[in-house]
Motif scaffolding. Structure first.
Motif, short mmCIF file in Angstrom:
data_model
loop_
_atom_site.label_atom_id
_atom_site.label_comp_id
_atom_site.label_asym_id
_atom_site.label_seq_id
_atom_site.Cartn_x
_atom_site.Cartn_y
_atom_site.Cartn_z
N MET A 184 79.19 -5.94 -3.29
CA MET A 184 79.24 -5.82 -4.50
C MET A 184 79.07 -6.24 -6.05
O MET A 184 78.52 -7.80 -5.85
CB MET A 184 81.25 -5.53 -5.15
N THR A 186 78.05 -0.11 1.88
CA THR A 186 78.98 -1.05 2.64
C THR A 186 77.89 -0.74 4.02
O THR A 186 77.45 0.92 3.70
CB THR A 186 80.95 0.08 2.90
N LEU A 236 85.17 3.37 4.51
CA LEU A 236 84.83 2.38 4.42
C LEU A 236 84.33 2.12 3.20
O LEU A 236 84.75 1.26 2.11
CB LEU A 236 84.22 1.35 5.93
N GLY A 237 83.13 3.50 3.13
CA GLY A 237 82.54 3.09 2.14
C GLY A 237 83.48 3.40 0.45
O GLY A 237 82.47 2.60 -0.50
N GLU A 254 77.48 -1.07 -5.79
CA GLU A 254 78.40 -1.24 -4.16
C GLU A 254 77.97 -0.82 -3.32
O GLU A 254 77.13 -0.09 -3.12
CB GLU A 254 79.57 -1.14 -4.88
N PRO A 270 85.16 -1.36 -1.33
CA PRO A 270 85.00 -2.38 -1.78
C PRO A 270 85.37 -2.65 -3.22
O PRO A 270 86.01 -3.60 -3.93
CB PRO A 270 83.45 -2.18 -1.43
N GLU A 271 84.76 -1.75 -4.25
CA GLU A 271 84.33 -1.92 -5.51
C GLU A 271 86.13 -1.11 -5.71
O GLU A 271 87.04 -2.08 -6.77
CB GLU A 271 83.69 -0.98 -6.67
N TRP A 288 82.71 5.51 8.03
CA TRP A 288 81.91 4.18 7.01
C TRP A 288 81.92 5.44 5.88
O TRP A 288 82.54 4.44 4.97
CB TRP A 288 80.46 4.88 7.81
N VAL A 341 72.65 0.28 4.79
CA VAL A 341 73.74 0.71 3.57
C VAL A 341 74.47 1.80 4.69
O VAL A 341 73.30 3.45 4.86
CB VAL A 341 73.16 1.69 2.06
N GLN A 357 79.07 -6.34 9.73
CA GLN A 357 80.15 -4.66 8.74
C GLN A 357 79.99 -6.10 7.83
O GLN A 357 80.75 -7.14 7.80
CB GLN A 357 81.00 -4.31 9.53
N VAL A 417 80.33 -5.29 3.07
CA VAL A 417 80.02 -4.77 2.08
C VAL A 417 79.76 -5.82 1.04
O VAL A 417 79.62 -7.01 1.23
CB VAL A 417 81.72 -4.97 1.67
N PHE A 467 78.23 4.42 0.55
CA PHE A 467 77.95 4.08 -0.67
C PHE A 467 79.83 4.51 -1.55
O PHE A 467 79.70 5.96 -1.74
CB PHE A 467 77.12 3.04 -1.64
#
Length: 327
Positions: free
Chosen positions: A90, A70, A125-126, A68, A129-130, A122, A39, A86, A88, A42
Motif C-alpha cells: 500500500m 493483496t 483479505l483484499g 493497495e 490493508p489500507e 482473497w 495480485v 502472502q 499486502v 484489491f
C-alpha cells in the motif's frame, strides 16, 4: 494470455468511471529493492476516486490506479520476501507516481510490503490493508486512544469508519458513529457501535445529550464541512483526528485557530503509510477475523471486468463498508 503480459486497468486522463479501460500491459520486471506481486484482490479507495476525478496532485497519466493490493510474491531479487509469500502492499506512490494495484501484477518498493499468513478468502483479505492501516494509525498515532474511552466516528459507514469501530470495541471503548442513511444504522449496530447518530449537522448536540462532557476522541472522515461540529462534540482535553474527506472538501478557508478550535480541544491529522501498520497488528487482526472475534466490513465484491460498476458505486456513496475487486 502469454506469460509476458497482464491485464491492467488504465486511466489515460481524468474522467467518469467509463474512463477506466482494461488493457494488456507487459508484466513489470522486479529489480533490487522492489517486489513483484501477483495480485489476488484489491480494495477501492476514495484516493483513487480523487485521482480519477482529477483532484489528486502529482499524478501522471496514463496510470494504473490502486493505492493497495493483496496477493502473492512472484519475485523479489533483494530477498526481502520469499516467492509465494502472502503479502499486502500500500501507499508510497502506488497508483499515483507509479502503477498500482488495479492489475494482475504490481511492482512496488519492498518498504511498502507487509507479509502475513491466512486461510481467509482473497475477497476478504483484499479489503483489509489500507482500511486497517488508516483505522489503526488514526486511533493510535492520530488519537492515542486508551482502553475504555469514548470515540465518535464521523462518517461511520465508510470502510475506515467501520474498521475503526471494530478496533475500538476490541479496546472496550464506547463508540458513537454517524450515518446520513438510516437504512445503514443496522450495519453499524451489528459491529457493536453503541450509539448510531443521524448526520443532521448538529451531531455535537446528539453526543452531548448522551455524554454531556463530550467524547474523549473523534475520528473525522467526512471532511472540513463537518469538522467544526465534530470539534464541538469533543471534551476538553480530547482529540479530533482528521483522516478522511468523503465530502471531497479538505481545506479550511481563512483558518483562525482561536475562533475555530473549541477551548482545550486538540486537532491532529493522519495520512499514514505501510510503516504505520506493524506486521503483527495485521496478523493479529486477520487471526481475530478467522476466529470470529473481529469482522471485515465488506460492501460488495466485484470481478476485474466490473471495475466501472465498482467505481460508479463508490462515487455514488452507496457502499456500506469496503468495495473489493478480485482478479
Amino acid at each position: 494470455m502469454d506469460s509476458g503480459t497482464m491485464r491492467a486497468i488504465v486511466l489515460d486522463a481524468p474522467g467518469p468511471p467509463e474512463a477506466l479501460a482494461i488493457r494488456e500491459l507487459p508484466i513489470p520486471t522486479a529489480d533490487h529493492g522492489r517486489v513483484l506481486i501477483r495480485v489476488k484482490a484489491f480494495g477501492l479507495n476514495r484516493s483513487e476516486l480523487h485521482t480519477r476525478l482529477g483532484l489528486a496532485d502529482g499524478v501522471t497519466f496514463p496510470r494504473v490506479l490502486g493505492i493497495e493490493a493483496t496477493g502473492v510474491v512472484e519475485s523479489c531479487p533483494g530477498g526481502e520476501f520469499p516467492a509465494g509469500a502472502q503479502v499486502v502492499a500500500m501507499m508510497g506512490g502506488m497508483g499515483r507516481t507509479f502503477d498500482g494495484g488495479y492489475a494482475d501484477h504490481t511492482l512496488v518498493p519492498a518498504s511498502q510490503v507487509i507479509r502475513f499468513s491466512s486461510h481467509l478468502p482473497w475477497s476478504t483479505l483484499g479489503a483489509v490493508p489500507e482500511m486497517l492501516q488508516t483505522a489503526y494509525g488514526a486511533l493510535t498515532v492520530g488519537l492515542g486512544v486508551q482502553k475504555g474511552q469514548s470515540l465518535l466516528v464521523r462518517g461511520g459507514t465508510a470502510s475506515v469508519g467501520m474498521t475503526a469501530a471494530v478496533l475500538a470495541k476490541r479496546r472496550d471503548m464506547t463508540v458513537f458513529a454517524t450515518t446520513r442513511n438510516p437504512a445503514k444504522a443496522a450495519a453499524l449496530t451489528a459491529l457493536g457501535v453503541d450509539h448510531v447518530l443521524a448526520e443532521d449537522g448538529d451531531v455535537a448536540a446528539q453526543v452531548r445529550a448522551i455524554l454531556p462532557e463530550g467524547v474523549d476522541a473523534a475520528l473525522e472522515l467526512v471532511g472540513t464541512p463537518t469538522l467544526p461540529d465534530t470539534l464541538r462534540a469533543t471534551a476538553v482535553g480530547g482529540t479530533v483526528c482528521f483522516a478522511g474527506m468523503l465530502s471531497n472538501v479538505w481545506t479550511v478557508p481563512d483558518f483562525y485557530p482561536i475562533g475555530y478550535l473549541p477551548r482545550g480541544v486538540r486537532l491532529s491529522a493522519y495520512g499514514g503509510d505501510a510503516s504505520d501498520l506493524p506486521a503483527e497488528v495485521l496478523q493479529e487482526f486477520l487471526e481475530a477475523v478467522a476466529a470470529g472475534s473481529a469482522v471485515v466490513p465488506i460492501d460488495r465484491v466485484y470481478e476485474f471486468d466490473q471495475i466501472v460498476q465498482a467505481h460508479t458505486r463508490m462515487e455514488a456513496g452507496e457502499a456500506t463498508g469496503k468495495i473489493v475487486v478480485v482478479t
